[in-house]
Design an enzyme around this catalytic site. Sequence first.
Site, mmCIF file in Angstrom:
data_model
loop_
_atom_site.group_PDB
_atom_site.id
_atom_site.type_symbol
_atom_site.label_atom_id
_atom_site.label_comp_id
_atom_site.label_asym_id
_atom_site.label_seq_id
_atom_site.Cartn_x
_atom_site.Cartn_y
_atom_site.Cartn_z
ATOM 1 C CG ASP A 152 -1.937 0.525 1.668
ATOM 2 O OD1 ASP A 152 -3.104 0.500 0.939
ATOM 3 O OD2 ASP A 152 -1.910 2.515 1.027
ATOM 4 C CG ASN A 153 0.246 5.131 -2.291
ATOM 5 O OD1 ASN A 153 -1.107 4.154 -1.252
ATOM 6 N ND2 ASN A 153 -0.340 5.942 -3.996
ATOM 7 C CB THR B 141 -17.468 -1.209 -8.701
ATOM 8 O OG1 THR B 141 -19.083 -0.016 -8.315
ATOM 9 C CG2 THR B 141 -17.761 -0.149 -10.495
ATOM 10 C CB SER C 170 -18.133 8.643 -10.890
ATOM 11 O OG SER C 170 -18.345 7.296 -10.853
ATOM 12 C CE1 TYR D 129 -13.935 3.091 -8.225
ATOM 13 C CE2 TYR D 129 -16.120 2.985 -8.565
ATOM 14 C CZ TYR D 129 -14.790 2.684 -7.703
ATOM 15 O OH TYR D 129 -15.073 1.543 -7.543
ATOM 16 C CG LEU E 213 -26.515 1.023 4.826
ATOM 17 C CD1 LEU E 213 -28.110 1.884 5.760
ATOM 18 C CD2 LEU E 213 -26.707 -0.357 4.495
ATOM 19 N NE ARG F 227 -22.663 10.963 3.240
ATOM 20 C CZ ARG F 227 -22.838 12.463 3.246
ATOM 21 N NH1 ARG F 227 -21.671 12.187 3.632
ATOM 22 N NH2 ARG F 227 -23.639 13.178 3.162
ATOM 23 C CB THR G 123 -27.474 13.702 3.584
ATOM 24 O OG1 THR G 123 -26.539 12.674 3.831
ATOM 25 C CG2 THR G 123 -27.320 14.831 4.526
ATOM 26 C CB VAL G 124 -32.142 11.691 0.744
ATOM 27 C CG1 VAL G 124 -33.154 10.964 -0.417
ATOM 28 C CG2 VAL G 124 -32.792 10.446 2.009
#
Length: 397
Positions: free
Chosen positions: A31-32, A145, A187, A189, A247, A249, A261-262
Amino acid sequence: MKVVILGGDGFCGWPTSLHLSNAGHEVIIVDNLSRRNIDNELEAGSLTPISPMGVRLQAWKEVSGKEIQFHKIDIVEEYDRLLKLLSEERPDAIVHFAEQRAAPYSMKSPRHRRYTVNNNINATHNTLCAIAELGLDTHLVHLGTMGVYGYGTAGMKIPEGYLDIEVVTENGERIPQQILYPPNPGSIYHMTKTQDQLLFAYYNKNDGVRVTDLHQGIVWGTDTEQTKLDERLINRFDYDGDYGTVLNRFLMQAAIGYPLTVHGTGGQTRAFIHIQNTVRCIELALQYPPEKGERVKILNQMTETHRVRDLARLIGKLTDTEVAYVENPRKEAAENDLKVDNSCFLEMGLKPTTLAEGLLHEVTEIAKKYADNADLSKIPCTSVWTKEQKAGVPQVK
Ligand code: NAD
Ligand code: USQ
């Protein structure tokens, strides 16, 4: 098995490293520490107090008697060091988590877009290139994903990576074929993850690299059986507007009485999986690798789908917290249905942890316990998808 975990300091990578070490595998973390640097950049840390890597590894040795190696390598900038490590260790498998994984962070500014593309696509390419250059028969397990599919399927269950189609030839003959499910990222990402798929298909075809690509839904929860053993082993819990996922959050917001925050109408349906199931799925993926010469194996790593407003209502009711419908800072369908085929993992023996089992534990044992660490100013989602959009800021009484 000897397993190299790329991105083993992160939210999914750390508990996976512990789970595999506990199961008797030899684990080597690479890992960096870029995720910890992004915490510094955003001035928004994990709700839970995460220990430095040295402390984590010492605690694991004390608790389990097992050793995990750690190498601080940037797999994009330090290809030669990655190559040297892999040539010395010749691992049976590599689990690749090492990408910039937040959609809002990837949309924050041109610099963040460029960083995400550069980091993610080169991280995946360097890993494949090193395996091919060394001629290793290492099984590469990648965390992809659900977002590569887009989330609307006109009622069809999203298959595990490949779509059955029929090609109609000039003389009307219908020939069945399977193609990669058409990518439809939402997105920058998610777009990098669709590019990863082509890299896997190419190295698989050209160099025979054995790859499993796990199309994972939104991960929720914090603890796994191992991270619970000692506070120094605790996993990270992101709640800020860039890295916090919906979730977790909501669970954190409920714990401190902040309106949930929906975004928009909350009609977005997404796939979810608990972190304890994530680590189990990776163990199963390692246990059932593709054969030499087999195409890229794609599995849908999720256990449930939920609409965002239903989650908010459920948590709101459970904890007596108000639900706030805020402007959606993203460019995404306001409403969608989502059905997903996840039969491969269920057949391998995955036992899903359901929302009903885990929600209250998260609110009381994690979110409430560490609520004092919360910085409320970091909760709103300030990264927007287009210049015309506004941040999703609720009215807080
Ligand atoms: P994370 O940001 O917590 O962890 C990623 C780790 O990779 C970090 O520790 C970071 O320092 C490291 N890293 C990034 N670039 C690197 C590089 N160039 N060289 C070396 N290390 C590097 O993210 P996460 O939530 O653990 O996600 C892990 C993977 O799972 C990601 O690829 C993500 O796309 C995927 N995923 C995550 C979720 C989720 O809900 N968290 C859902 C689906 C898929
Ligand atoms: N959302 C809200 N309110 C919030 C935060 C999010 O309504 O406070 C909405 C978003 O607009 C979106 C949905 O909830 O419609 C999901 O957002 P998210 O941030 O939880 O998830 P996402 O951006 O898709 O990204 C996360 C991980 C990513 C992973 C992805 C899996 O950060 O690494 O790839 O989940 S999936 O969503 O299945 O593509």
